[in-house]
Scaffold this motif. Sequence first.
Motif, PDB file in Angstrom:
ATOM      1  N   TYR A 107      12.434  -4.359  -0.325  1.00  0.00           N
ATOM      2  CA  TYR A 107      11.804  -5.402   0.669  1.00  0.00           C
ATOM      3  C   TYR A 107      10.471  -5.124   0.862  1.00  0.00           C
ATOM      4  O   TYR A 107       9.615  -5.731   0.938  1.00  0.00           O
ATOM      5  CB  TYR A 107      12.732  -5.278   1.868  1.00  0.00           C
ATOM      6  CG  TYR A 107      12.307  -6.345   2.925  1.00  0.00           C
ATOM      7  CD1 TYR A 107      12.625  -7.545   2.885  1.00  0.00           C
ATOM      8  CD2 TYR A 107      11.447  -5.803   4.026  1.00  0.00           C
ATOM      9  CE1 TYR A 107      12.037  -8.544   4.067  1.00  0.00           C
ATOM     10  CE2 TYR A 107      11.092  -6.543   5.190  1.00  0.00           C
ATOM     11  CZ  TYR A 107      11.530  -7.802   4.883  1.00  0.00           C
ATOM     12  OH  TYR A 107      10.742  -8.842   5.991  1.00  0.00           O
ATOM     13  N   LEU A 108      10.412  -3.606   1.209  1.00  0.00           N
ATOM     14  CA  LEU A 108       8.898  -3.213   1.833  1.00  0.00           C
ATOM     15  C   LEU A 108       8.056  -3.354   0.685  1.00  0.00           C
ATOM     16  O   LEU A 108       6.780  -3.800   0.549  1.00  0.00           O
ATOM     17  CB  LEU A 108       8.835  -1.843   2.027  1.00  0.00           C
ATOM     18  CG  LEU A 108       9.917  -1.362   3.490  1.00  0.00           C
ATOM     19  CD1 LEU A 108      10.222   0.112   3.442  1.00  0.00           C
ATOM     20  CD2 LEU A 108       9.225  -1.913   4.514  1.00  0.00           C
ATOM     21  N   ILE A 109       8.129  -3.076  -0.783  1.00  0.00           N
ATOM     22  CA  ILE A 109       7.402  -3.113  -1.938  1.00  0.00           C
ATOM     23  C   ILE A 109       6.917  -4.724  -2.226  1.00  0.00           C
ATOM     24  O   ILE A 109       5.884  -5.012  -2.381  1.00  0.00           O
ATOM     25  CB  ILE A 109       7.713  -2.458  -3.153  1.00  0.00           C
ATOM     26  CG1 ILE A 109       9.093  -2.704  -3.660  1.00  0.00           C
ATOM     27  CG2 ILE A 109       7.561  -0.958  -2.803  1.00  0.00           C
ATOM     28  CD1 ILE A 109       9.159  -1.810  -5.054  1.00  0.00           C
ATOM     29  N   SER A 110       8.279  -5.440  -2.234  1.00  0.00           N
ATOM     30  CA  SER A 110       7.770  -6.952  -2.336  1.00  0.00           C
ATOM     31  C   SER A 110       7.245  -7.590  -1.448  1.00  0.00           C
ATOM     32  O   SER A 110       6.419  -8.587  -1.685  1.00  0.00           O
ATOM     33  CB  SER A 110       9.142  -7.996  -2.573  1.00  0.00           C
ATOM     34  OG  SER A 110       9.725  -7.862  -1.269  1.00  0.00           O
ATOM     35  N   ASN A 111       7.090  -6.910  -0.213  1.00  0.00           N
ATOM     36  CA  ASN A 111       5.932  -7.399   0.838  1.00  0.00           C
ATOM     37  C   ASN A 111       4.667  -6.662   1.163  1.00  0.00           C
ATOM     38  O   ASN A 111       4.164  -6.931   1.877  1.00  0.00           O
ATOM     39  CB  ASN A 111       6.648  -7.330   2.256  1.00  0.00           C
ATOM     40  CG  ASN A 111       7.636  -8.596   2.547  1.00  0.00           C
ATOM     41  OD1 ASN A 111       7.154  -9.713   2.355  1.00  0.00           O
ATOM     42  ND2 ASN A 111       8.984  -8.259   2.726  1.00  0.00           N
ATOM     43  N   GLY A 112       4.433  -5.957  -0.188  1.00  0.00           N
ATOM     44  CA  GLY A 112       3.090  -5.346  -0.492  1.00  0.00           C
ATOM     45  C   GLY A 112       3.035  -4.081   0.197  1.00  0.00           C
ATOM     46  O   GLY A 112       1.581  -3.417   0.450  1.00  0.00           O
ATOM     47  N   ALA A 113       3.820  -3.422   0.808  1.00  0.00           N
ATOM     48  CA  ALA A 113       3.921  -2.034   1.516  1.00  0.00           C
ATOM     49  C   ALA A 113       3.658  -0.796   0.205  1.00  0.00           C
ATOM     50  O   ALA A 113       4.052  -1.104  -0.641  1.00  0.00           O
ATOM     51  CB  ALA A 113       4.776  -1.730   2.195  1.00  0.00           C
ATOM     52  N   LYS A 114       3.212   0.118   0.769  1.00  0.00           N
ATOM     53  CA  LYS A 114       2.984   1.416  -0.044  1.00  0.00           C
ATOM     54  C   LYS A 114       3.941   2.204   0.538  1.00  0.00           C
ATOM     55  O   LYS A 114       3.957   2.939   1.675  1.00  0.00           O
ATOM     56  CB  LYS A 114       1.633   2.001   0.248  1.00  0.00           C
ATOM     57  CG  LYS A 114       0.355   1.129  -0.244  1.00  0.00           C
ATOM     58  CD  LYS A 114      -0.662   1.660   0.233  1.00  0.00           C
ATOM     59  CE  LYS A 114      -2.082   0.945  -0.218  1.00  0.00           C
ATOM     60  NZ  LYS A 114      -3.103   1.510   0.222  1.00  0.00           N
ATOM     61  N   VAL A 115       5.021   2.587  -0.119  1.00  0.00           N
ATOM     62  CA  VAL A 115       6.214   3.317   0.311  1.00  0.00           C
ATOM     63  C   VAL A 115       6.168   4.525   0.107  1.00  0.00           C
ATOM     64  O   VAL A 115       6.291   5.174  -1.089  1.00  0.00           O
ATOM     65  CB  VAL A 115       7.579   2.769  -0.189  1.00  0.00           C
ATOM     66  CG1 VAL A 115       8.820   3.443   0.031  1.00  0.00           C
ATOM     67  CG2 VAL A 115       7.934   1.159   0.167  1.00  0.00           C
ATOM     68  N   ILE A 116       6.040   5.530   1.012  1.00  0.00           N
ATOM     69  CA  ILE A 116       6.173   6.924   0.841  1.00  0.00           C
ATOM     70  C   ILE A 116       7.735   7.471   1.321  1.00  0.00           C
ATOM     71  O   ILE A 116       8.163   7.305   2.435  1.00  0.00           O
ATOM     72  CB  ILE A 116       5.191   7.554   2.196  1.00  0.00           C
ATOM     73  CG1 ILE A 116       3.644   7.160   1.640  1.00  0.00           C
ATOM     74  CG2 ILE A 116       5.319   9.057   1.989  1.00  0.00           C
ATOM     75  CD1 ILE A 116       2.887   7.232   2.754  1.00  0.00           C
ATOM     76  N   LEU A 117       8.311   7.776   0.170  1.00  0.00           N
ATOM     77  CA  LEU A 117       9.902   7.710   0.251  1.00  0.00           C
ATOM     78  C   LEU A 117      10.354   9.588   0.607  1.00  0.00           C
ATOM     79  O   LEU A 117       9.764  10.287  -0.336  1.00  0.00           O
ATOM     80  CB  LEU A 117      10.393   7.194  -1.052  1.00  0.00           C
ATOM     81  CG  LEU A 117      12.035   7.435  -1.111  1.00  0.00           C
ATOM     82  CD1 LEU A 117      12.679   6.531  -0.183  1.00  0.00           C
ATOM     83  CD2 LEU A 117      12.414   6.962  -2.362  1.00  0.00           C
ATOM     84  N   SER A 118      11.134   9.684   1.418  1.00  0.00           N
ATOM     85  CA  SER A 118      11.531  10.984   1.741  1.00  0.00           C
ATOM     86  C   SER A 118      12.747  11.205   1.804  1.00  0.00           C
ATOM     87  O   SER A 118      13.597  10.379   2.252  1.00  0.00           O
ATOM     88  CB  SER A 118      10.757  11.434   3.136  1.00  0.00           C
ATOM     89  OG  SER A 118      11.181  12.632   3.541  1.00  0.00           O
ATOM     90  N   SER A 119      13.243  12.355   1.395  1.00  0.00           N
ATOM     91  CA  SER A 119      14.526  12.844   1.613  1.00  0.00           C
ATOM     92  C   SER A 119      14.836  14.294   1.443  1.00  0.00           C
ATOM     93  O   SER A 119      13.917  15.112   1.125  1.00  0.00           O
ATOM     94  CB  SER A 119      15.424  12.309   0.444  1.00  0.00           C
ATOM     95  OG  SER A 119      16.814  12.389   0.340  1.00  0.00           O
ATOM     96  N   HIS A 120      16.228  14.661   1.901  1.00  0.00           N
ATOM     97  CA  HIS A 120      16.690  16.135   1.568  1.00  0.00           C
ATOM     98  C   HIS A 120      17.643  15.951   0.372  1.00  0.00           C
ATOM     99  O   HIS A 120      18.135  14.723   0.111  1.00  0.00           O
ATOM    100  CB  HIS A 120      17.160  16.665   2.741  1.00  0.00           C
ATOM    101  CG  HIS A 120      18.440  16.091   3.007  1.00  0.00           C
ATOM    102  ND1 HIS A 120      18.760  15.017   3.456  1.00  0.00           N
ATOM    103  CD2 HIS A 120      19.794  16.737   2.749  1.00  0.00           C
ATOM    104  CE1 HIS A 120      20.133  14.816   3.737  1.00  0.00           C
ATOM    105  NE2 HIS A 120      20.819  16.000   3.107  1.00  0.00           N
ATOM    106  N   LEU A 121      17.603  16.956  -0.266  1.00  0.00           N
ATOM    107  CA  LEU A 121      18.727  17.153  -1.360  1.00  0.00           C
ATOM    108  C   LEU A 121      19.408  18.466  -1.017  1.00  0.00           C
ATOM    109  O   LEU A 121      18.693  19.579  -1.081  1.00  0.00           O
ATOM    110  CB  LEU A 121      18.064  17.070  -2.809  1.00  0.00           C
ATOM    111  CG  LEU A 121      19.418  17.134  -3.789  1.00  0.00           C
ATOM    112  CD1 LEU A 121      19.969  15.761  -3.995  1.00  0.00           C
ATOM    113  CD2 LEU A 121      18.492  17.670  -5.089  1.00  0.00           C
TER     114      LEU A 121
END
Length: 401
Positions: free
Chosen positions: A45-59
């Motif tokens: 949804y975010l990228i299709s609306n032109g956002a730059k996604v900075i994706l974070s997680s733990h593992l």
Amino acid sequence: VSDLTLAELEGKRVFVRADLNVPLDENQNITDDTRIRAAVPTIKYLISNGAKVILSSHLGRPKGVTPKFSLSPLVPRLSELLGIKVEKADDCVGPEVEKLVSALPNGSVLLLENVRFYKEEEKNEPEFAKKLASLADLYVNDAFGTAHRAHASTEGVTKFLKPSVAGFLLQKELDYLVGAVSSPKRPFAAIVGGSKVSSKIGVIESLLEKCDILLLGGGMIFTFYKAQGLSVGSSLVEEDKLDLATSLMAKAKEKGVSLLLPTDVVVADKFAADAESKIVPASAIPDGWMGLDIGPDSIKTFNDALETTKTVIWNGPMGVFEFDQFATGTEAVAKKLAELSGKGVTTIIGGGDSVAAVEKVGVANVMSHISTGGGASLELLEGKELPGVNALDEASVSVAV
Ligand code: 3PG
């Protein structure tokens, strides 16, 4: 997140905290990608609306930088599911990451390295949260599985990034685990299993306030049997929880909740996949035998009780389902819920082992909701508030699915 309009997202740097804590085998292959797939709708949804996604997680639970807990093995699957090439940073804060962020085109995704490589994450240190926040213009939390942790990337960061909103997955989890459970279509049945009553006390107490029918299975039933004065052979019993079991049964009566315990059990001569086994009434468990599953009469009684329900929530297996010969009760519940789903009943699977059971039976796709959170879904079902969600409420942004 859908409250954010196109104009608000175009060209914006959005910090997305997801729970990409997936199991990896010894060769770093993903053995279950459910959590990655669950994170996709918000990112798309975010990228299709032109956002730059900075994706974070733990593992996992690394102590400092630990290569085997790197998020790098997730990049190919993420790229495949999103249909774009996902970039990966070797760190989650600092000048190198900033450089990569500033080079991001609209509609792209940069996956940050495991945020738990910094001890400041779990300590929720404001300086670290501020560094994470400085990478972006706004914050989306979609990490339901980690929403019960007050960490820098789930809670602290919201103090420095406005607006802070819920992603689609987090919102769906709340809709089902709080919404559907608090205002259920009735009759509402709860099925609670698992080996120990001590780990489910909060869930049972909270559900007793809301449900019409409570079905209990798993190792915990022997504590209830013993509290009723039955012999349990060498089955698992929590001696210090006998009074509690008695008071839960009394509470069910007082609330008018129909509490059903299994009427027969599958007993085994040892705790092993190849144990000798037989079916006995709950009132006739022989000495030296231990109950490892619910029996066929119980399955029938449970199925009959579920027949007229409109909402069912299930948490915890009915027996030792890792061993095939003691998986029948758990699988029967999964099949019954699948059948009810097909008739329009709201079916909610709350985290952990019951999710594995539903997947083993191959009926995961027909349930109304399968939670991606273990600890987080238990805490929600106990009626607790989650710090990762509360932080968003503080940001007072209303979010619709
Ligand atoms: C989980 O797997 O339950 C979540 O990812 C949270 O992980 P944690 O228990 O290590 O905080």
